[in-house]
Structures are given as C-alpha cells and as structure tokens.
Design an enzyme around this catalytic site. Structure first.
Site, PDB file in Angstrom:
ATOM      1  N   GLU A 125      -0.485   4.849  -0.484  1.00  0.00           N
ATOM      2  CA  GLU A 125      -1.283   6.058  -0.763  1.00  0.00           C
ATOM      3  C   GLU A 125      -0.423   7.300  -0.586  1.00  0.00           C
ATOM      4  O   GLU A 125       0.364   7.411   0.359  1.00  0.00           O
ATOM      5  CB  GLU A 125      -2.505   6.096   0.158  1.00  0.00           C
ATOM      6  CG  GLU A 125      -3.589   5.140  -0.326  1.00  0.00           C
ATOM      7  CD  GLU A 125      -4.685   4.905   0.688  1.00  0.00           C
ATOM      8  OE1 GLU A 125      -4.450   5.145   1.876  1.00  0.00           O
ATOM      9  OE2 GLU A 125      -5.771   4.475   0.268  1.00  0.00           O
ATOM     10  N   LYS A 147      -1.693   0.469 -25.014  1.00  0.00           N
ATOM     11  CA  LYS A 147      -2.075   0.328 -26.425  1.00  0.00           C
ATOM     12  C   LYS A 147      -0.793   0.392 -27.264  1.00  0.00           C
ATOM     13  O   LYS A 147       0.021  -0.508 -27.163  1.00  0.00           O
ATOM     14  CB  LYS A 147      -3.109   1.395 -26.788  1.00  0.00           C
ATOM     15  CG  LYS A 147      -4.397   1.248 -25.947  1.00  0.00           C
ATOM     16  CD  LYS A 147      -5.471   2.211 -26.364  1.00  0.00           C
ATOM     17  CE  LYS A 147      -6.778   1.962 -25.624  1.00  0.00           C
ATOM     18  NZ  LYS A 147      -6.919   2.721 -24.385  1.00  0.00           N
ATOM     19  N   TYR A 201       0.851  -1.201   0.000  1.00  0.00           N
ATOM     20  CA  TYR A 201       0.000   0.000   0.000  1.00  0.00           C
ATOM     21  C   TYR A 201       0.880   1.241   0.000  1.00  0.00           C
ATOM     22  O   TYR A 201       1.847   1.302   0.756  1.00  0.00           O
ATOM     23  CB  TYR A 201      -0.898   0.019   1.246  1.00  0.00           C
ATOM     24  CG  TYR A 201      -2.356  -0.101   0.876  1.00  0.00           C
ATOM     25  CD1 TYR A 201      -2.939   0.823   0.006  1.00  0.00           C
ATOM     26  CD2 TYR A 201      -3.143  -1.124   1.374  1.00  0.00           C
ATOM     27  CE1 TYR A 201      -4.265   0.714  -0.366  1.00  0.00           C
ATOM     28  CE2 TYR A 201      -4.476  -1.239   1.007  1.00  0.00           C
ATOM     29  CZ  TYR A 201      -5.030  -0.321   0.143  1.00  0.00           C
ATOM     30  OH  TYR A 201      -6.336  -0.432  -0.223  1.00  0.00           O
TER      31      TYR A 201
HETATM   32  N1  DSN Z   1     -11.821   0.404 -24.925  1.00  0.00           N
HETATM   33  C1  DSN Z   1     -10.760   1.178 -25.510  1.00  0.00           C
HETATM   34  C2  DSN Z   1     -10.668   0.949 -26.974  1.00  0.00           C
HETATM   35  O1  DSN Z   1     -10.877  -0.169 -27.381  1.00  0.00           O
HETATM   36  O2  DSN Z   1     -10.368   1.848 -27.727  1.00  0.00           O
HETATM   37  C3  DSN Z   1     -10.876   2.600 -25.222  1.00  0.00           C
HETATM   38  O3  DSN Z   1     -11.084   2.790 -23.870  1.00  0.00           O
END
Ligand code: DSN
Length: 426
Positions: free
Chosen positions: A50, A223, A48
């Site tokens: 915080e 991503k 933890y």
């Molecule tokens: N769910 C994501 C996407 O697929 O673009 C965005 O939050």
C-alpha cells in the site's frame, strides 16, 4: 503438504483449448505474451505494498518499488506523458478514482450514451457514476452513426457539466479532441478521455492523440494494449488543483497528488504488484516494432472485415470503422443480437450481443453484435483469413436454425485455428 486441486488445473486446460480452437472476436479481449502471463502469475502476488514507490505502508517493498517505478516510467514514455498511476485494478476502478478526485458528489457529468456505444462508468444510472453524479448524455446521429460535435456543444451549454467524458466501448469512429476541449473550455468543464479500447492504436499514432487536449486520460491495459487485465490514469501535464486543496505547508496540491490519493486510500487497498509487473512488460512490448506492426494489422483487419460484411449486404453502424471494432446491425436480417451470439458461440466464434444506436430491444436481446480484431490479429490472422472469418459468420447467420451447418462451421473453425498457436504458451 497442501493437497493438489485437480479440478481448477483441468478447467484451465479446458479454457486453453477453448481459446486455442475458437475465434475470439470480443472487441475488448486479447491474448498476452508468455512473459506477461508469467509476471501475472508470479510470486509478486504475495506482496502487500500500500502506498507508492518509496512511500509504502509496509517494509520489504524495495523490489516492488523498482517494478512499479519501471511500469510508471515505461507508461510515461509510451504515451509521452508527465504523470501516470499504474495501480487501478481495472478500467472501472481508474474511472471511479478519477471521478472521486475531480468531482463533488452530485456534480454534473456529460458522457456518451451507453445505448449508443458508451460505457457504464460514464454516468449510467445503474452504475456508481450515475448514482453519485448527475449524468447527461450525447449520442450519435441516427442517419450517419457518427457523434456530432455540435450536439455535444449544445448539450454542454444546456447542462454546464463539471466534466465532459469522451470514450466508448462500442464506437468505431475517432474523436475530435481539439473540438471537445474547446467545448469544455467554453463551459468551464474538465475534459476526460477514457481510451480503454483504442489505447494501443493511440500509442502508435494510428488514431487522434487525446493527451494534448484532455485534462485526464484513463485506460485499461488488456484490450488493444495487449497487457494484463488492469487500468491506469494518465495526465499529459500535471497541474495545480483548482479546488484550493492544500498540503500541511499550505501549498496547493497538484492534481497528481489528488489522483494518487483517490486511488489509494480513496478507492483501493494494496496494489496488485504482479499485475503492475505485467503492465510494465506490456508497455515494454508496446514500444517494439513488432507491436507497431501488430496494431497496424489490427486496424487493417477491422477495415477489411467491415467492408467484407458490407459487400455481403450487412449494415455496419456508421458504415465502417476507424479503429479495431465494428458494430453489425442485424435489424434488416430479422435477427436479434442474442440469437446471433448464441448461434456463433455454437460454432466457437465468440462475440457479444450489443445494442445498436436507437435500438428498440433490451440489452439482454439487442439488435447487433460487436466484433473486434485485436485478439485474432494476435493469433496471426491477416487479410485473407479475415475474409474467411466473415464467410463463416455469414454462413452461421444464414443458417441460424440449421445445427448441421453450424456444426460444420465449428469443425472448420477449430481445424483452422489450431494452426495459430496461443502466444501465452511457450
Ligand atoms: N466490458 C468492456 C467491454 O467489453 O468493452 C468494457 O468495460
């Protein structure tokens, strides 16, 4: 002695097989390296912490302080910015904290229409952002599929928003940040870029740089950036808050202080230090030559994929792509996105149905599918492989009712993809 769970490990193995043998084309997904996976699954999950490095509400944080400080420093270097908070558990959490720090309840926001490729957290009425704030939207031109900055300016003049949001989850074109900043300045709005999708491409200078123009930037880390699932908030330059909020000594708080406290205690509790460690490694990896080569290939693969579909007579929204994704418009093919997604899944080709601009169907049906090249490029697919991928998709869509043909494609996909090992596994 703790009894071993025999079910979840089996299911993880099953998922590993699915990921290994399938073609992953969901534009928001990627495959992390073994060192990122190890950090995300490490003992750091036990701690933890915080607060912020050096200012925690628990003891025993000296090691995670080093980790989080390194994550912050690396993210700052990667994006060449002055301030970063690496604690948001996701992109949506980053966005919620940012809005809480900058907006009052009921303030007007102007974002990109979800139905044209925007994101839920940019003001959708079914999301907190559209319930807590008054949202307005700009969209794309029906003919070209591009956002027109004139329309954004007109909407901004009409609505006088407190914040203009740029960024998307299904828009394949780049953003004109200087124009957007000029519009924001004209109407007295903050400008916020959500770069969750193209962050990796932006970090390597392959797309326009939002940082010099946007007051705030949020991102995910999983991503194109190819890190663990998570979010962050960044500012190229910190600045004094214009709301008159002061500290005990009467000095104006900087925006960084408001943003930090909107993350914790505003919207989150303890930070996920195992994920923050994995974010630190992702930023380290993103500063290597190999990563640059990778994102260049991601962009190249997306362009090749878009062209190959168009050569086969498919309509791509905006007739191409600048980034890592494309939106296939299936209206002329007499297919719904749902039908396409289901048939492709049967061939182990994973995509997602997606509304296309001015779609007349529902989000559960849709007229398009969204395809991205970030994950398959990590697997090692290059130009020639992409043409094969398009060939497979075309065969499935042309034979949507033919189980035998679809099964044949699946066998080819599985056999082919076994040659490209998952990076997560040593
Ligand atoms: N769910 C994501 C996407 O697929 O673009 C965005 O939050």
């Amino acid at each position: 002695m703790i009894k071993q769970d025999t079910i979840i490990p089996l299911l993880i193995e099953k998922e590993k097989k699915r990921q290994t043998e399938g073609l992953e084309l969901i534009a928001s997904e990627n495959f992390v390296s073994a060192q990122i996976a190890a950090a995300a699954g490490s003992v750091l999950t036990n701690k933890y912490a915080e607060g912020l490095p050096g200012k925690r509400y628990y003891s025993g944080c000296h090691v995670v302080d080093e980790i989080e400080s390194l994550a912050i420093e690396r993210a700052k270097t990667l994006f060449n910015v002055e301030w970063v908070n690496v604690q948001p558990h996701s992109g949506s959490q980053a966005n919620a904290a940012l809005m809480m720090a900058v907006l009052n309840l009921g303030d007007k926001i102007l974002g990109f229409n979800l139905a044209h490729g925007g994101h839920l957290t940019h003001g959708s009425p079914i999301n907190f952002s559209g319930k807590l704030y008054q949202s307005f939207f700009y969209g794309v031109n029906r003919e070209t599929g591009y956002i027109e900055w004139q329309e954004v300016a007109q909407k901004a003049r009409e609505t006088k928003p407190a914040m203009i949001i740029c960024g998307a989850s299904a828009y394949s074109r780049d953003w004109d940040y200087p124009q957007l900043r000029a519009i924001a300045d004209e109407v007295g709005a903050f400008l916020w870029a959500d770069i969750a999708h193209p962050a990796g491409l932006i970090s390597q200078g392959l797309l326009n740089n939002p940082f010099p123009y946007c007051h705030f930037v949020t991102s995910t880390t999983h991503k194109t950036l190819r890190g663990p699932r998570g979010g962050m908030i960044l500012m190229a330059k910190d600045f004094e808050n214009p709301f008159g909020k002061t500290n005990k000594k009467g000095a104006l708080h900087h925006m960084s202080a408001l943003l930090d406290s909107a993350v914790f205690p505003g919207t989150q509790g303890g930070p996920l230090e195992h994920i923050i460690a994995a974010k630190a490694i992702a930023c380290y990896e993103a500063m290597t030559k190999d990563y640059k080569t990778y994102v260049i290939q991601v962009q190249k693969n997306a362009k090749i994929m878009a062209q190959a579909f168009m050569d086969k007579g498919y309509k791509i929204v905006s007739d191409g792509t600048d980034n890592h994704l494309l939106l296939l418009d299936l209206t002329q093919k007499n297919l719904s996105g749902k039908q396409a997604e289901t048939a492709l899944q049967a061939a182990d080709i994973t995509t997602n149905k997606n509304l296309i601009p001015f779609d007349t169907t529902s989000p559960q049906v849709t007229s398009g599918i969204r395809l991205g090249t970030a994950a398959i490029t990590t697997r090692g697919l290059v130009e020639g492989d992409i043409l094969l991928v398009v060939e497979w998709i075309d065969r499935v869509l042309k034979n949507i009712a033919d189980d035998f043909q679809i099964k044949k494609v699946k066998q080819e996909v599985n056999k082919y993809m076994r040659n490209f090992p998952l990076t997560t596994v040593d």
